[in-house]
Design a protein around this motif. Structure first.
Motif, short mmCIF file in Angstrom:
data_model
loop_
_atom_site.label_atom_id
_atom_site.label_comp_id
_atom_site.label_asym_id
_atom_site.label_seq_id
_atom_site.Cartn_x
_atom_site.Cartn_y
_atom_site.Cartn_z
N SER A 137 11.10 24.06 94.02
CA SER A 137 11.03 25.32 93.29
C SER A 137 12.24 25.51 92.39
CB SER A 137 10.95 26.47 94.30
OG SER A 137 11.09 27.70 93.65
N ARG A 138 12.01 26.19 91.29
CA ARG A 138 13.10 26.53 90.38
C ARG A 138 13.68 27.91 90.68
NH1 ARG A 138 12.69 23.35 85.33
NH2 ARG A 138 10.97 21.91 85.63
N ASP A 139 13.20 28.52 91.74
CA ASP A 139 13.64 29.87 92.10
C ASP A 139 15.07 29.87 92.61
OD1 ASP A 139 11.09 30.72 91.49
OD2 ASP A 139 10.41 30.69 93.57
N GLY A 140 15.73 31.00 92.44
CA GLY A 140 17.05 31.20 93.02
C GLY A 140 16.94 31.42 94.51
N LEU A 141 18.06 31.49 95.17
CA LEU A 141 18.09 31.64 96.62
C LEU A 141 18.29 33.10 97.00
CD1 LEU A 141 20.42 28.62 97.42
CD2 LEU A 141 17.93 28.66 97.36
N THR A 142 17.75 33.47 98.15
CA THR A 142 17.98 34.82 98.68
C THR A 142 19.43 34.90 99.16
OG1 THR A 142 17.40 34.23 100.95
CG2 THR A 142 15.58 34.93 99.49
N LYS A 143 19.83 36.08 99.57
CA LYS A 143 21.20 36.28 100.06
C LYS A 143 21.49 35.39 101.27
CE LYS A 143 23.99 40.13 99.55
NZ LYS A 143 24.10 41.56 99.45
N ASN A 144 20.55 35.34 102.21
CA ASN A 144 20.73 34.49 103.39
C ASN A 144 20.72 33.01 103.02
OD1 ASN A 144 21.10 36.48 105.30
ND2 ASN A 144 18.92 36.61 105.80
N GLU A 145 19.84 32.63 102.12
CA GLU A 145 19.78 31.24 101.67
C GLU A 145 21.07 30.86 100.94
OE1 GLU A 145 15.03 30.42 100.97
OE2 GLU A 145 16.16 31.45 99.40
N ALA A 146 21.65 31.80 100.19
CA ALA A 146 22.90 31.53 99.50
C ALA A 146 24.02 31.23 100.51
CB ALA A 146 23.29 32.71 98.60
N LYS A 147 23.98 31.89 101.66
CA LYS A 147 24.96 31.60 102.72
C LYS A 147 24.76 30.18 103.24
CE LYS A 147 25.40 36.37 104.25
NZ LYS A 147 25.06 37.34 105.30
N GLU A 148 23.51 29.77 103.41
CA GLU A 148 23.20 28.42 103.86
C GLU A 148 23.62 27.39 102.81
OE1 GLU A 148 19.07 28.31 104.97
OE2 GLU A 148 19.32 30.02 106.33
N PHE A 149 23.42 27.72 101.55
CA PHE A 149 23.86 26.86 100.44
C PHE A 149 25.37 26.63 100.53
CE2 PHE A 149 25.69 26.60 96.18
CZ PHE A 149 24.99 25.55 95.63
#
Length: 132
Positions: free
Chosen positions: A100-112
């Motif tokens: 996906s070309r979508d950005g990450l959610t806040k929680n996903e950004a933490k995992e990133f």
């Protein structure tokens, strides 16, 4: 996944955002080795910006990675040795599926961020003198 008390619990390390963070760290390491012979961590702002569009930013970095690996290898010594490992890591970290070309959610950004920091820590441990 690991089994915990009768149920399966997903590990953050197995997720897509963590993997993007790992790939991002590898690509920035190649860039740092090529440009300066050493790697500096990116700012919090840069991590947030990248989490907003990890696929496209990694795509751009991949477009430069081959030449950067070439330049890092020309530096010789530990930089050249590190470039071989990091470039191989980067190729292995590219998802083997359409993503996906979508950005990450806040929680996903933490995992990133966790993926980025974990990969950078591995490299720092292997080549301490090349990291700031």
């Amino acid at each position: 996944m690991r089994r915990e008390e009768g149920s399966y619990v997903a590990r953050v390390e197995d997720g897509r955002p963590y993997g993007w963070g790992q790939l991002y760290a590898a690509l920035l390491t190649i860039r740092g080795l090529a440009e300066a012979g050493r790697v500096e961590p990116v700012s919090d702002q840069q991590l947030e910006r990248t989490a907003g569009n990890p696929r496209n930013i990694c795509w751009q970095l991949l477009g430069e990675a081959g030449q950067q690996a070439f330049l890092a290898r020309e530096r010789g010594g530990a930089v050249a040795d590190a470039a071989v490992v990091v470039m191989a890591d980067a190729v292995g970290l590219i998802p083997a599926r359409r993503v996906s070309r979508d950005g990450l959610t806040k929680n996903e950004a933490k995992e990133f961020r966790q993926g980025y920091e974990a990969r950078l820590a591995e490299y720092r441990k292997a080549w301490e003198g090349l990291f700031g």
